[in-house]
Design a protein around this motif. Structure first.
Motif, PDB file in Angstrom:
ATOM      1  N   ILE A  98       0.839  -1.189   0.172  1.00 59.88           N
ATOM      2  CA  ILE A  98       0.188   0.185  -0.002  1.00 59.88           C
ATOM      3  C   ILE A  98       0.949   1.071  -0.038  1.00 59.88           C
ATOM      4  O   ILE A  98       1.717   1.099   0.752  1.00 59.88           O
ATOM      5  CB  ILE A  98      -0.905  -0.100   1.253  1.00 59.88           C
ATOM      6  N   LEU A  99       0.639   2.256  -0.911  1.00 63.13           N
ATOM      7  CA  LEU A  99       1.375   3.312  -1.049  1.00 63.13           C
ATOM      8  C   LEU A  99       0.827   4.428  -0.259  1.00 63.13           C
ATOM      9  O   LEU A  99      -0.192   4.882  -0.758  1.00 63.13           O
ATOM     10  CB  LEU A  99       1.808   3.587  -2.486  1.00 63.13           C
ATOM     11  N   LEU A 100       1.650   5.224   0.364  1.00 63.09           N
ATOM     12  CA  LEU A 100       1.235   6.560   0.776  1.00 63.09           C
ATOM     13  C   LEU A 100       2.105   7.602   0.404  1.00 63.09           C
ATOM     14  O   LEU A 100       3.238   7.635   0.692  1.00 63.09           O
ATOM     15  CB  LEU A 100       1.180   6.642   2.575  1.00 63.09           C
ATOM     16  N   ILE A 101       1.489   8.567  -0.343  1.00 59.45           N
ATOM     17  CA  ILE A 101       2.328   9.393  -1.379  1.00 59.45           C
ATOM     18  C   ILE A 101       1.967  10.849  -0.325  1.00 59.45           C
ATOM     19  O   ILE A 101       0.958  11.426  -0.397  1.00 59.45           O
ATOM     20  CB  ILE A 101       1.919   9.404  -2.679  1.00 59.45           C
ATOM     21  N   TYR A 102       3.010  11.373  -0.072  1.00 60.53           N
ATOM     22  CA  TYR A 102       2.608  12.628   0.710  1.00 60.53           C
ATOM     23  C   TYR A 102       4.054  13.739   0.538  1.00 60.53           C
ATOM     24  O   TYR A 102       4.954  13.053   0.028  1.00 60.53           O
ATOM     25  CB  TYR A 102       2.526  12.476   2.044  1.00 60.53           C
ATOM     26  N   ASP A 103       4.044  14.781   0.811  1.00 58.27           N
ATOM     27  CA  ASP A 103       4.954  15.888   0.794  1.00 58.27           C
ATOM     28  C   ASP A 103       5.989  15.653   2.024  1.00 58.27           C
ATOM     29  O   ASP A 103       5.579  15.912   2.940  1.00 58.27           O
ATOM     30  CB  ASP A 103       4.525  17.342   0.724  1.00 58.27           C
ATOM     31  N   ARG A 104       7.275  15.099   1.700  1.00 53.82           N
ATOM     32  CA  ARG A 104       7.839  14.726   2.881  1.00 53.82           C
ATOM     33  C   ARG A 104       8.431  16.089   3.402  1.00 53.82           C
ATOM     34  O   ARG A 104       9.208  16.049   4.630  1.00 53.82           O
ATOM     35  CB  ARG A 104       9.231  13.994   2.514  1.00 53.82           C
ATOM     36  N   SER A 136       1.718  -4.169   3.551  1.00 50.53           N
ATOM     37  CA  SER A 136       2.824  -3.483   3.988  1.00 50.53           C
ATOM     38  C   SER A 136       2.610  -2.032   3.565  1.00 50.53           C
ATOM     39  O   SER A 136       2.369  -1.826   2.348  1.00 50.53           O
ATOM     40  CB  SER A 136       4.193  -3.881   3.548  1.00 50.53           C
ATOM     41  N   LEU A 137       2.697  -1.096   4.366  1.00 50.98           N
ATOM     42  CA  LEU A 137       2.661   0.359   3.771  1.00 50.98           C
ATOM     43  C   LEU A 137       4.151   1.017   3.426  1.00 50.98           C
ATOM     44  O   LEU A 137       5.066   0.824   4.272  1.00 50.98           O
ATOM     45  CB  LEU A 137       2.514   1.138   5.033  1.00 50.98           C
ATOM     46  N   ARG A 138       4.089   1.527   2.314  1.00 47.73           N
ATOM     47  CA  ARG A 138       5.173   2.038   1.711  1.00 47.73           C
ATOM     48  C   ARG A 138       5.007   3.629   1.502  1.00 47.73           C
ATOM     49  O   ARG A 138       4.191   4.032   1.080  1.00 47.73           O
ATOM     50  CB  ARG A 138       5.941   1.472   0.393  1.00 47.73           C
ATOM     51  N   LEU A 139       5.851   4.490   2.089  1.00 48.71           N
ATOM     52  CA  LEU A 139       5.947   5.862   2.356  1.00 48.71           C
ATOM     53  C   LEU A 139       6.717   6.415   1.044  1.00 48.71           C
ATOM     54  O   LEU A 139       7.746   6.070   0.644  1.00 48.71           O
ATOM     55  CB  LEU A 139       6.524   6.270   3.483  1.00 48.71           C
ATOM     56  N   VAL A 140       6.203   7.271   0.053  1.00 48.24           N
ATOM     57  CA  VAL A 140       6.707   7.876  -1.034  1.00 48.24           C
ATOM     58  C   VAL A 140       6.503   9.362  -1.177  1.00 48.24           C
ATOM     59  O   VAL A 140       5.678   9.893  -0.776  1.00 48.24           O
ATOM     60  CB  VAL A 140       5.912   7.295  -2.342  1.00 48.24           C
ATOM     61  N   ASN A 141       7.765   9.978  -1.188  1.00 47.13           N
ATOM     62  CA  ASN A 141       7.904  11.458  -1.222  1.00 47.13           C
ATOM     63  C   ASN A 141       7.239  12.017  -2.556  1.00 47.13           C
ATOM     64  O   ASN A 141       7.712  11.576  -3.378  1.00 47.13           O
ATOM     65  CB  ASN A 141       9.321  11.868  -1.117  1.00 47.13           C
ATOM     66  N   ALA A 142       6.296  12.668  -2.277  1.00 46.29           N
ATOM     67  CA  ALA A 142       5.757  13.276  -3.652  1.00 46.29           C
ATOM     68  C   ALA A 142       6.746  14.328  -4.494  1.00 46.29           C
ATOM     69  O   ALA A 142       6.491  14.502  -5.760  1.00 46.29           O
ATOM     70  CB  ALA A 142       4.524  14.229  -3.092  1.00 46.29           C
ATOM     71  N   ARG A 143       7.843  14.672  -3.867  1.00 43.88           N
ATOM     72  CA  ARG A 143       8.599  15.502  -4.508  1.00 43.88           C
ATOM     73  C   ARG A 143       9.741  14.558  -5.227  1.00 43.88           C
ATOM     74  O   ARG A 143      10.567  15.334  -6.097  1.00 43.88           O
ATOM     75  CB  ARG A 143       9.561  16.446  -3.484  1.00 43.88           C
ATOM     76  N   LEU A 196      -3.336   7.658  -1.245  1.00 43.55           N
ATOM     77  CA  LEU A 196      -3.247   6.306  -0.747  1.00 43.55           C
ATOM     78  C   LEU A 196      -3.429   5.279  -1.781  1.00 43.55           C
ATOM     79  O   LEU A 196      -4.696   5.642  -2.516  1.00 43.55           O
ATOM     80  CB  LEU A 196      -4.162   6.131   0.615  1.00 43.55           C
ATOM     81  N   LYS A 197      -2.727   4.541  -2.368  1.00 43.84           N
ATOM     82  CA  LYS A 197      -2.931   3.696  -3.283  1.00 43.84           C
ATOM     83  C   LYS A 197      -2.901   2.475  -2.790  1.00 43.84           C
ATOM     84  O   LYS A 197      -2.254   1.727  -2.138  1.00 43.84           O
ATOM     85  CB  LYS A 197      -1.875   3.825  -4.443  1.00 43.84           C
ATOM     86  N   VAL A 198      -4.274   1.643  -2.728  1.00 45.27           N
ATOM     87  CA  VAL A 198      -4.589   0.388  -2.277  1.00 45.27           C
ATOM     88  C   VAL A 198      -4.832  -0.451  -3.391  1.00 45.27           C
ATOM     89  O   VAL A 198      -5.949  -0.305  -4.189  1.00 45.27           O
ATOM     90  CB  VAL A 198      -5.717   0.350  -1.283  1.00 45.27           C
ATOM     91  N   LEU A 229      -6.994   4.996   5.328  1.00 40.65           N
ATOM     92  CA  LEU A 229      -5.792   4.552   6.164  1.00 40.65           C
ATOM     93  C   LEU A 229      -6.266   4.083   7.544  1.00 40.65           C
ATOM     94  O   LEU A 229      -5.714   3.644   8.204  1.00 40.65           O
ATOM     95  CB  LEU A 229      -4.936   5.780   6.143  1.00 40.65           C
ATOM     96  N   ALA A 230      -7.105   5.112   8.079  1.00 38.46           N
ATOM     97  CA  ALA A 230      -7.893   4.582   9.411  1.00 38.46           C
ATOM     98  C   ALA A 230      -8.502   3.340   9.317  1.00 38.46           C
ATOM     99  O   ALA A 230      -8.387   2.436  10.248  1.00 38.46           O
ATOM    100  CB  ALA A 230      -8.996   5.603   9.729  1.00 38.46           C
TER     101      ALA A 230
END
Length: 135
Positions: A6-12, A32-39, A61-63, A77-78
């Motif tokens: 599962i990808l969580l894309i956000y501004d780091r 599993s959750l993978r954090l992705v920097n939107a930058r 969030l990409k599921v 996500l919740a």
């Protein structure tokens, strides 16, 4: 249903987003959750941009093959979250309701944008919108 990743894309570069995304956990049964920097350029940001989602106005969030944006992302996500500690239990309690997520998320986004303005951060501007390059 279990998803491999599962990808969580956000501004780091946003301290609030970074703190939230580093603390949130999903239940082991969800995947599993993978954090992705939107930058950072990459497939995730290409897909977000192709779908017309402004990452400066909401996390994604990409599921599986589905993209959840903004309040819908934090709500999903919740629902997927583990309740292993106080933070994750509160996150679940507040955002498990889609209506409550839609009510609270704009306020969170407002304070995020205000903080980024005070920190003089540049927008990601993945959609190439003209205008102010800073928050």
């Amino acid at each position: 249903m279990k998803y491999n990743e599962i990808l969580l894309i956000y501004d780091r570069e946003c301290p609030l987003c970074e703190a939230y995304c580093r603390r949130v956990q999903i239940g082991e049964a969800a995947g599993s959750l993978r954090l992705v920097n939107a930058r950072d350029a990459g497939e995730a940001m290409d897909e977000i941009t192709a779908n017309g989602l402004d990452i400066d106005q909401g996390m994604v969030l990409k599921v599986g093959d589905v993209l959840y944006y903004g309040a819908d992302a934090i709500h999903m996500l919740a629902l997927l979250s583990g309740r292993s500690d106080v933070f994750n239990w509160l996150n679940y309690w507040i955002f498990r309701s889609a209506g409550r997520a839609r009510l609270v998320y704009p306020a969170l986004r407002f304070f995020r944008n205000l903080l980024l303005k005070l920190l003089r951060k540049r927008r990601v501007n993945n959609l190439g919108l003209p205008g102010n390059p800073r928050f």
